[in-house]
Design a protein around this motif. Structure first.
Motif, PDB file in Angstrom:
ATOM      1  N   TYR A   1      -2.899 -15.414   2.317  1.00 12.42           N
ATOM      2  CA  TYR A   1      -3.747 -14.244   2.178  1.00 12.42           C
ATOM      3  C   TYR A   1      -5.073 -14.568   2.855  1.00 12.42           C
ATOM      4  CZ  TYR A   1      -0.463 -12.965  -1.525  1.00 12.42           C
ATOM      5  OH  TYR A   1       0.674 -12.658  -2.229  1.00 12.42           O
TER       6      TYR A   1
ATOM      7  N   SER B   1      -5.034   1.939  -0.846  1.00  7.32           N
ATOM      8  CA  SER B   1      -5.688   0.720  -1.304  1.00  7.32           C
ATOM      9  C   SER B   1      -6.682   1.098  -2.389  1.00  7.32           C
ATOM     10  CB  SER B   1      -6.402   0.036  -0.125  1.00  7.32           C
ATOM     11  OG  SER B   1      -7.164  -1.075  -0.574  1.00  7.32           O
TER      12      SER B   1
ATOM     13  N   ARG C   1       0.788   1.396  -7.116  1.00 10.33           N
ATOM     14  CA  ARG C   1       1.492   0.129  -7.339  1.00 10.33           C
ATOM     15  C   ARG C   1       2.603  -0.128  -6.335  1.00 10.33           C
ATOM     16  NH1 ARG C   1      -1.988  -2.615  -9.271  1.00 10.33           N
ATOM     17  NH2 ARG C   1      -0.414  -4.196  -9.818  1.00 10.33           N
ATOM     18  N   GLN C   2       2.606   0.597  -5.239  1.00  8.34           N
ATOM     19  CA  GLN C   2       3.594   0.389  -4.194  1.00  8.34           C
ATOM     20  C   GLN C   2       2.992  -0.468  -3.080  1.00  8.34           C
ATOM     21  OE1 GLN C   2       6.872   1.580  -4.445  1.00  8.34           O
ATOM     22  NE2 GLN C   2       6.132   2.083  -6.511  1.00  8.34           N
ATOM     23  N   ILE C   3       3.757  -1.474  -2.619  1.00 10.88           N
ATOM     24  CA  ILE C   3       3.330  -2.281  -1.486  1.00 10.88           C
ATOM     25  C   ILE C   3       3.832  -1.614  -0.213  1.00 10.88           C
ATOM     26  CG2 ILE C   3       3.639  -4.495  -0.308  1.00 10.88           C
ATOM     27  CD1 ILE C   3       3.790  -5.825  -3.050  1.00 10.88           C
ATOM     28  N   SER C   4       2.888  -1.235   0.650  1.00  8.69           N
ATOM     29  CA  SER C   4       3.278  -0.485   1.838  1.00  8.69           C
ATOM     30  C   SER C   4       2.383  -0.806   3.029  1.00  8.69           C
ATOM     31  CB  SER C   4       3.241   1.027   1.556  1.00  8.69           C
ATOM     32  OG  SER C   4       3.568   1.751   2.726  1.00  8.69           O
TER      33      SER C   4
ATOM     34  N   ARG D   1      -2.160  -9.851   3.563  1.00  7.29           N
ATOM     35  CA  ARG D   1      -1.006 -10.660   3.178  1.00  7.29           C
ATOM     36  C   ARG D   1      -0.201 -10.994   4.425  1.00  7.29           C
ATOM     37  NH1 ARG D   1       3.571  -8.532  -1.153  1.00  7.29           N
ATOM     38  NH2 ARG D   1       4.895 -10.390  -1.170  1.00  7.29           N
TER      39      ARG D   1
ATOM     40  N   HIS E   1      -6.099  -4.743   0.056  1.00 13.18           N
ATOM     41  CA  HIS E   1      -5.573  -5.046  -1.285  1.00 13.18           C
ATOM     42  C   HIS E   1      -4.129  -5.540  -1.234  1.00 13.18           C
ATOM     43  CE1 HIS E   1      -4.947  -3.742  -5.725  1.00 13.18           C
ATOM     44  NE2 HIS E   1      -5.729  -4.812  -5.685  1.00 13.18           N
ATOM     45  N   ARG E   2      -3.854  -6.428  -0.258  1.00 16.59           N
ATOM     46  CA  ARG E   2      -2.507  -7.019  -0.100  1.00 16.59           C
ATOM     47  C   ARG E   2      -1.453  -5.951   0.156  1.00 16.59           C
ATOM     48  NH1 ARG E   2      -4.411  -8.516  -4.765  1.00 16.59           N
ATOM     49  NH2 ARG E   2      -2.608  -7.782  -5.943  1.00 16.59           N
ATOM     50  N   TRP E   3      -1.846  -4.847   0.795  1.00 16.99           N
ATOM     51  CA  TRP E   3      -0.986  -3.703   1.102  1.00 16.99           C
ATOM     52  C   TRP E   3      -0.583  -2.935  -0.164  1.00 16.99           C
ATOM     53  CZ3 TRP E   3      -2.074  -4.579   5.861  1.00 16.99           C
ATOM     54  CH2 TRP E   3      -1.865  -5.801   6.472  1.00 16.99           C
ATOM     55  N   LEU E   4      -1.213  -3.249  -1.295  1.00 14.94           N
ATOM     56  CA  LEU E   4      -0.841  -2.654  -2.584  1.00 14.94           C
ATOM     57  C   LEU E   4      -1.703  -1.421  -2.854  1.00 14.94           C
ATOM     58  CD1 LEU E   4       0.757  -2.895  -5.287  1.00 14.94           C
ATOM     59  CD2 LEU E   4      -1.153  -4.293  -6.135  1.00 14.94           C
TER      60      LEU E   4
ATOM     61  N   GLN F   1       4.274  -9.275   7.479  1.00 12.00           N
ATOM     62  CA  GLN F   1       3.717  -7.937   7.331  1.00 12.00           C
ATOM     63  C   GLN F   1       2.487  -7.701   8.200  1.00 12.00           C
ATOM     64  OE1 GLN F   1       3.459  -8.308   3.067  1.00 12.00           O
ATOM     65  NE2 GLN F   1       5.172  -6.927   2.754  1.00 12.00           N
TER      66      GLN F   1
END
Length: 269
Positions: free
Chosen positions: A87, A240, A26-29, A51, A19-22, A62
């Motif tokens: 992506y 995710s 709601r944190q991108i990690s 991503r 999920h795009r690291w999301l 990333q």
């Protein structure tokens, strides 16, 4: 996961829509995704919604950082390119590997598509055994998804002569077991979750309320499924919107011809 009584090395293979690291917070990690993957100790990882790239100068790539932290090689196939970022789908492994084929899956849309649904075929060599791994992320639209499923089991991918036993087809198929696209693949290959230790296959989506089984691992006949199921813990529930799906497999090597002309059972990985 349960353990087989049979001797021999097992192969751990993971499919995970990141999920795009999301995360669901709601944190991108990417680091959190790295921790999830590392905790599963996989030999091979198939990722979707990866991503890649740097939006601003000095930022890290990333996907490359995740692969580096895991000590794995990264093979990537983009499905979206936008504003300097990409992506797509990826295969990571710590074993010797090479890309055999990567490309788009068929679409029914006559208009330009924002996301080019694709597949990525990587050959991985584990202890002298070559394994064909095809990672795919299929369309949300049922008709298009059926066309893509047919292509995956057709002559360009799983049906290709070079995609010989043993082979694994895995990814986010957006296809629950009652769908025609799922049945199309399941009629050709074994769904690994049918051999899990939970008693029955478990849903992989959504991590907040898992009700759909959209992520799958399919294997050819020469592969024994020791166990398979989603990895559920406090970390995977937030990292995710999909749970990672982990399969423990054992690949039977081709029988060797023994003295006297009789086939001798091959050694298990």
């Amino acid at each position: 996961m349960k353990h087989s009584d049979k001797q021999g090395r097992t192969l751990r293979i993971l499919t995970y829509n990141v999920h795009r690291w999301l995360g669901t917070d709601r944190q991108i990690s990417p680091n959190r995704i790295t921790d999830v993957i590392a905790s599963c100790n996989p030999d091979i990882v198939a990722l979707q919604e990866v991503r890649v790239g740097r939006v601003h100068p000095g930022e890290i790539d990333q996907a490359a950082a995740v692969a580096s932290a895991l000590g794995m090689d990264l093979h990537f196939q983009p499905t979206i390119r936008i504003l300097g970022e990409q992506y797509g789908i990826a295969v990571l492994t710590r074993h010797s590997s090479k890309i055999v084929r990567c490309g788009r899956l068929p679409t029914q849309s006559t208009r330009p598509s924002f996301e080019k649904r694709s597949a990525l075929w990587v050959e991985v060599e584990v202890d002298g055994q070559r394994i064909q791994v095809v990672n795919a992320h299929l369309s949300l639209r049922s008709g298009e998804r059926r066309t893509q499923a047919a292509a995956l089991i057709g002559p360009e991918w799983i049906g290709h002569p070079d995609c010989a036993e043993p082979a694994v087809l895995l990814g986010d198929f957006n296809a629950p077991p009652y769908s025609r696209s799922y049945r199309m693949i399941a009629n050709r290959m074994q769904d690994a979750q049918l051999s899990n230790s939970f008693g029955e296959p478990q849903p992989t989506f959504h991590t907040r309320a898992p009700v759909l089984r959209l992520d799958h691992v399919f294997v050819t006949k020469s592969i024994e499924v020791v166990d398979a199921g989603p990895v559920r813990n406090p970390l995977t529930r937030v990292a995710s919107d999909h749970f990672p799906l982990l399969a423990e497999l054992r690949v039977r090597k081709r029988p060797a011809v023994a003295a006297g002309g009789k086939a001798k059972e091959g050694v298990l990985l």
